[in-house]
Design a protein around this motif. Structure first.
Motif, PDB file in Angstrom:
ATOM      1  N   ILE A 141      -6.735 -91.676   8.747  1.00  0.00           N
ATOM      2  CA  ILE A 141      -5.361 -91.181   8.862  1.00  0.00           C
ATOM      3  C   ILE A 141      -4.771 -91.527  10.223  1.00  0.00           C
ATOM      4  O   ILE A 141      -3.638 -91.998  10.329  1.00  0.00           O
ATOM      5  CB  ILE A 141      -5.308 -89.658   8.632  1.00  0.00           C
ATOM      6  N   PHE A 142      -5.536 -91.290  11.276  1.00  0.00           N
ATOM      7  CA  PHE A 142      -5.019 -91.556  12.623  1.00  0.00           C
ATOM      8  C   PHE A 142      -6.168 -91.930  13.550  1.00  0.00           C
ATOM      9  O   PHE A 142      -6.921 -91.063  13.996  1.00  0.00           O
ATOM     10  CB  PHE A 142      -4.264 -90.338  13.150  1.00  0.00           C
ATOM     11  N   PHE A 143      -6.284 -93.219  13.819  1.00  0.00           N
ATOM     12  CA  PHE A 143      -7.328 -93.726  14.707  1.00  0.00           C
ATOM     13  C   PHE A 143      -6.861 -93.531  16.151  1.00  0.00           C
ATOM     14  O   PHE A 143      -6.086 -94.317  16.687  1.00  0.00           O
ATOM     15  CB  PHE A 143      -7.584 -95.208  14.402  1.00  0.00           C
ATOM     16  N   TRP A 144      -7.359 -92.436  16.751  1.00  0.00           N
ATOM     17  CA  TRP A 144      -6.902 -92.085  18.108  1.00  0.00           C
ATOM     18  C   TRP A 144      -7.919 -91.176  18.762  1.00  0.00           C
ATOM     19  O   TRP A 144      -8.543 -90.360  18.067  1.00  0.00           O
ATOM     20  CB  TRP A 144      -5.558 -91.348  18.036  1.00  0.00           C
ATOM     21  N   PRO A 145      -8.136 -91.301  20.083  1.00  0.00           N
ATOM     22  CA  PRO A 145      -7.510 -92.249  21.011  1.00  0.00           C
ATOM     23  C   PRO A 145      -8.042 -93.669  20.842  1.00  0.00           C
ATOM     24  O   PRO A 145      -9.161 -93.865  20.372  1.00  0.00           O
ATOM     25  CB  PRO A 145      -7.874 -91.680  22.388  1.00  0.00           C
ATOM     26  N   ASP A 146      -7.216 -94.606  21.238  1.00  0.00           N
ATOM     27  CA  ASP A 146      -7.560 -96.037  21.150  1.00  0.00           C
ATOM     28  C   ASP A 146      -7.250 -96.678  22.495  1.00  0.00           C
ATOM     29  O   ASP A 146      -6.335 -97.496  22.615  1.00  0.00           O
ATOM     30  CB  ASP A 146      -6.769 -96.688  20.016  1.00  0.00           C
ATOM     31  N   ARG A 147      -7.994 -96.273  23.513  1.00  0.00           N
ATOM     32  CA  ARG A 147      -7.694 -96.694  24.888  1.00  0.00           C
ATOM     33  C   ARG A 147      -7.849 -98.195  25.105  1.00  0.00           C
ATOM     34  O   ARG A 147      -7.264 -98.764  26.017  1.00  0.00           O
ATOM     35  CB  ARG A 147      -8.579 -95.917  25.872  1.00  0.00           C
ATOM     36  N   LYS A 148      -8.651 -98.861  24.283  1.00  0.00           N
ATOM     37  CA  LYS A 148      -8.868-100.301  24.453  1.00  0.00           C
ATOM     38  C   LYS A 148      -7.931-101.141  23.585  1.00  0.00           C
ATOM     39  O   LYS A 148      -8.014-102.370  23.584  1.00  0.00           O
ATOM     40  CB  LYS A 148     -10.322-100.649  24.140  1.00  0.00           C
ATOM     41  N   GLY A 149      -7.050-100.483  22.848  1.00  0.00           N
ATOM     42  CA  GLY A 149      -6.082-101.210  22.047  1.00  0.00           C
ATOM     43  C   GLY A 149      -6.678-101.962  20.875  1.00  0.00           C
ATOM     44  O   GLY A 149      -6.105-102.961  20.402  1.00  0.00           O
ATOM     45  N   ILE A 150      -7.810-101.488  20.370  1.00  0.00           N
ATOM     46  CA  ILE A 150      -8.474-102.161  19.252  1.00  0.00           C
ATOM     47  C   ILE A 150      -7.574-102.172  18.027  1.00  0.00           C
ATOM     48  O   ILE A 150      -7.403-103.196  17.356  1.00  0.00           O
ATOM     49  CB  ILE A 150      -9.813-101.461  18.926  1.00  0.00           C
ATOM     50  N   GLY A 151      -6.998-101.023  17.729  1.00  0.00           N
ATOM     51  CA  GLY A 151      -6.144-100.916  16.558  1.00  0.00           C
ATOM     52  C   GLY A 151      -4.955-101.858  16.628  1.00  0.00           C
ATOM     53  O   GLY A 151      -4.610-102.523  15.641  1.00  0.00           O
ATOM     54  N   LEU A 152      -4.300-101.922  17.797  1.00  0.00           N
ATOM     55  CA  LEU A 152      -3.132-102.782  17.958  1.00  0.00           C
ATOM     56  C   LEU A 152      -3.488-104.235  17.668  1.00  0.00           C
ATOM     57  O   LEU A 152      -2.767-104.925  16.929  1.00  0.00           O
ATOM     58  CB  LEU A 152      -2.585-102.644  19.372  1.00  0.00           C
ATOM     59  N   ARG A 153      -4.598-104.705  18.228  1.00  0.00           N
ATOM     60  CA  ARG A 153      -4.985-106.110  18.015  1.00  0.00           C
ATOM     61  C   ARG A 153      -5.270-106.395  16.540  1.00  0.00           C
ATOM     62  O   ARG A 153      -4.897-107.453  16.021  1.00  0.00           O
ATOM     63  CB  ARG A 153      -6.208-106.445  18.869  1.00  0.00           C
ATOM     64  N   GLN A 154      -5.907-105.457  15.877  1.00  0.00           N
ATOM     65  CA  GLN A 154      -6.237-105.675  14.471  1.00  0.00           C
ATOM     66  C   GLN A 154      -4.990-105.657  13.586  1.00  0.00           C
ATOM     67  O   GLN A 154      -4.884-106.445  12.641  1.00  0.00           O
ATOM     68  CB  GLN A 154      -7.243-104.628  14.004  1.00  0.00           C
ATOM     69  N   VAL A 155      -4.060-104.777  13.877  1.00  0.00           N
ATOM     70  CA  VAL A 155      -2.806-104.728  13.117  1.00  0.00           C
ATOM     71  C   VAL A 155      -2.015-106.019  13.338  1.00  0.00           C
ATOM     72  O   VAL A 155      -1.478-106.604  12.380  1.00  0.00           O
ATOM     73  CB  VAL A 155      -1.965-103.505  13.522  1.00  0.00           C
ATOM     74  N   GLN A 156      -1.943-106.454  14.572  1.00  0.00           N
ATOM     75  CA  GLN A 156      -1.224-107.689  14.866  1.00  0.00           C
ATOM     76  C   GLN A 156      -1.864-108.879  14.159  1.00  0.00           C
ATOM     77  O   GLN A 156      -1.166-109.791  13.694  1.00  0.00           O
ATOM     78  CB  GLN A 156      -1.182-107.931  16.383  1.00  0.00           C
ATOM     79  N   GLN A 157      -3.175-108.873  14.061  1.00  0.00           N
ATOM     80  CA  GLN A 157      -3.876-109.959  13.377  1.00  0.00           C
ATOM     81  C   GLN A 157      -3.546-109.974  11.884  1.00  0.00           C
ATOM     82  O   GLN A 157      -3.304-111.037  11.295  1.00  0.00           O
ATOM     83  CB  GLN A 157      -5.382-109.815  13.580  1.00  0.00           C
ATOM     84  N   VAL A 158      -3.534-108.793  11.266  1.00  0.00           N
ATOM     85  CA  VAL A 158      -3.173-108.712   9.849  1.00  0.00           C
ATOM     86  C   VAL A 158      -1.776-109.279   9.620  1.00  0.00           C
ATOM     87  O   VAL A 158      -1.537-110.052   8.675  1.00  0.00           O
ATOM     88  CB  VAL A 158      -3.247-107.247   9.353  1.00  0.00           C
ATOM     89  N   LEU A 159      -0.842-108.904  10.491  1.00  0.00           N
ATOM     90  CA  LEU A 159       0.537-109.363  10.342  1.00  0.00           C
ATOM     91  C   LEU A 159       0.660-110.863  10.607  1.00  0.00           C
ATOM     92  O   LEU A 159       1.374-111.576   9.882  1.00  0.00           O
ATOM     93  CB  LEU A 159       1.450-108.590  11.289  1.00  0.00           C
ATOM     94  N   ALA A 160      -0.035-111.355  11.618  1.00  0.00           N
ATOM     95  CA  ALA A 160       0.051-112.769  11.963  1.00  0.00           C
ATOM     96  C   ALA A 160      -0.528-113.647  10.862  1.00  0.00           C
ATOM     97  O   ALA A 160       0.015-114.720  10.548  1.00  0.00           O
ATOM     98  CB  ALA A 160      -0.661-113.029  13.285  1.00  0.00           C
ATOM     99  N   GLN A 161      -1.621-113.201  10.276  1.00  0.00           N
ATOM    100  CA  GLN A 161      -2.295-113.985   9.235  1.00  0.00           C
ATOM    101  C   GLN A 161      -1.744-113.710   7.842  1.00  0.00           C
ATOM    102  O   GLN A 161      -2.099-114.416   6.894  1.00  0.00           O
ATOM    103  CB  GLN A 161      -3.800-113.691   9.261  1.00  0.00           C
ATOM    104  N   GLU A 162      -0.897-112.692   7.734  1.00  0.00           N
ATOM    105  CA  GLU A 162      -0.377-112.258   6.435  1.00  0.00           C
ATOM    106  C   GLU A 162      -1.532-112.122   5.437  1.00  0.00           C
ATOM    107  O   GLU A 162      -1.539-112.725   4.352  1.00  0.00           O
ATOM    108  CB  GLU A 162       0.713-113.213   5.916  1.00  0.00           C
ATOM    109  N   ASP A 163      -2.475-111.309   5.843  1.00  0.00           N
ATOM    110  CA  ASP A 163      -3.688-111.075   5.064  1.00  0.00           C
ATOM    111  C   ASP A 163      -3.356-110.259   3.815  1.00  0.00           C
ATOM    112  O   ASP A 163      -3.131-109.048   3.889  1.00  0.00           O
ATOM    113  CB  ASP A 163      -4.700-110.335   5.944  1.00  0.00           C
TER     114      ASP A 163
END
Length: 369
Positions: A114-136
């Motif tokens: 439901i809510f991956f937090w805290p995410d101090r290393k920005g893991i979630g952001l990088r993975q979301v951006q990858q999904v969007l960039a690759q249009e997975d």
């Protein structure tokens, strides 16, 4: 001799009269405490607070799915606004239940999904951006999402879809994949919401165990253990607000880092914190747990109510998005004061209320022990 007989007769009659209420006990005022039974506290906590709160979360995730579907079918600015409003409602609803981590929410990585937090290393952001960039395309169905990292399944990912770089494409067909990814997240959240409601409503599930503890239960064998769970929600909940919501971004030992605040993109950081506090206040008030103490501790209710009022005053003073609030001295003072108030409430719950009920709340899960 006659006087002795009279005295004997009065001695024999007095207990009977007392039982019938004709003679008040010597400590009549103290005898009416506690005002509510422990069983009543447990029942109210489950039926008046926890179950309705999870039902509300389910309802809001269902509405979020409808809003996202409408946006994907007909991309436009008004529909994007509707989706953002629905997202805010889900954040509010989840913020009121996220500290009930026992049982259903603690199973199958539901809280993290439901809510991956805290995410101090920005893991979630990088993975979301990858999904969007690759249009997975595997990320456009709830089943496909379930096989992926929890960081791309929940509110953090959905916030980036709606508010992150490139969100303007959602008002046109250019945002088709982005929208379908967001819709899959919404459906996944709605599925989890339904599962949580079913589990909390089960006839012989955690709700029954919490309300009617038994020696043969593995989770709650006594009312003491069940009450310790409730007080633990309040004490550790306040600790979590302070340590995972406020301190990481206000920069007590350095410069403020507003991007470490939850929901900073959507501007919902303080709304979520307020909902956190309101959820814990609702548990305290509706369970009537402060009325289950003895006469010498009846002042606890007033102490807790006073500190809740202080907390809400501090939240109200933070009127700007957190990236701007941390640059204003008055609003930073309010944030620092809120840290102090949450510490005070944690102490009142974890030490004073716990002692008044003869409980042992124990250390927090945040301690890592």
């Amino acid at each position: 001799m006659r006087k002795i007989l009279v005295l004997l007769m009065l001695t024999m009659v007095a207990p009977v009269m007392a039982q019938e209420g004709k003679l008040p006990p010597p400590n009549a005022e103290a005898a009416k405490y506690p005002l509510v039974t422990r069983s009543s506290v447990l029942e109210r906590a489950v039926n008046d607070v926890i179950r309705p709160a999870f039902q509300n979360f389910k309802d809001k995730t269902d509405a979020m799915t409808v809003a996202m579907d409408g946006l994907c079918v007909a991309p436009s600015s008004p529909n994007l606004d509707d989706a953002k409003l629905a997202f805010a409602d889900v954040v509010d609803a989840y913020s009121r239940v996220e500290f009930f981590t026992i049982g259903p929410l603690g199973r199958d990585n539901r809280a993290e999904r439901i809510f991956f937090w805290p995410d101090r290393k920005g893991i979630g952001l990088r993975q979301v951006q990858q999904v969007l960039a690759q249009e997975d395309e595997t990320a456009t169905t709830p089943d496909g999402l379930t096989s992926k990292s929890v960081a791309v399944q929940g509110l953090g990912a959905l916030e980036f879809v709606l508010y992150g770089t490139g969100n303007d494409t959602l008002t046109s067909t250019d945002g088709d994949f982005r929208c379908r990814f967001g819709l899959a997240i919404s459906k996944s959240l709605a599925n989890i919401g339904s599962e949580l409601v079913v589990d909390w409503m089960a006839s012989d599930g955690i709700a029954t165990h919490l309300m009617e503890p038994r020696e043969d239960y593995a989770d709650y064998r006594t009312k003491i253990e069940a009450l310790e769970e409730l007080v633990g929600f309040m004490s550790h909940g306040m600790e979590a607000i302070r340590d995972t919501r406020l301190l990481p971004f206000i920069g007590r030992e350095g410069a403020p880092k507003p991007r470490l605040a939850p929901f900073w993109r959507s501007g919902l950081t303080m709304a979520a914190v307020q909902a956190n506090i309101e959820g814990l206040q609702t548990l305290f008030e509706k369970s009537q747990i402060a009325d289950a103490v003895g006469p010498t501790d009846m002042g606890l209710r007033a102490s807790v109510e006073f500190e809740f009022a202080n907390a809400f005053r501090a939240v109200d003073l933070v009127s700007l998005p957190v990236d701007q609030a941390v640059t204003r001295s008055k609003q930073m003072s309010a944030l620092n004061y809120l840290v102090i108030v949450t510490q005070s409430l944690q102490t009142v719950f974890g030490e004073q209320l716990s002692a008044a009920l003869s409980l042992s709340v124990g250390f927090s899960a945040l301690d890592g022990d």
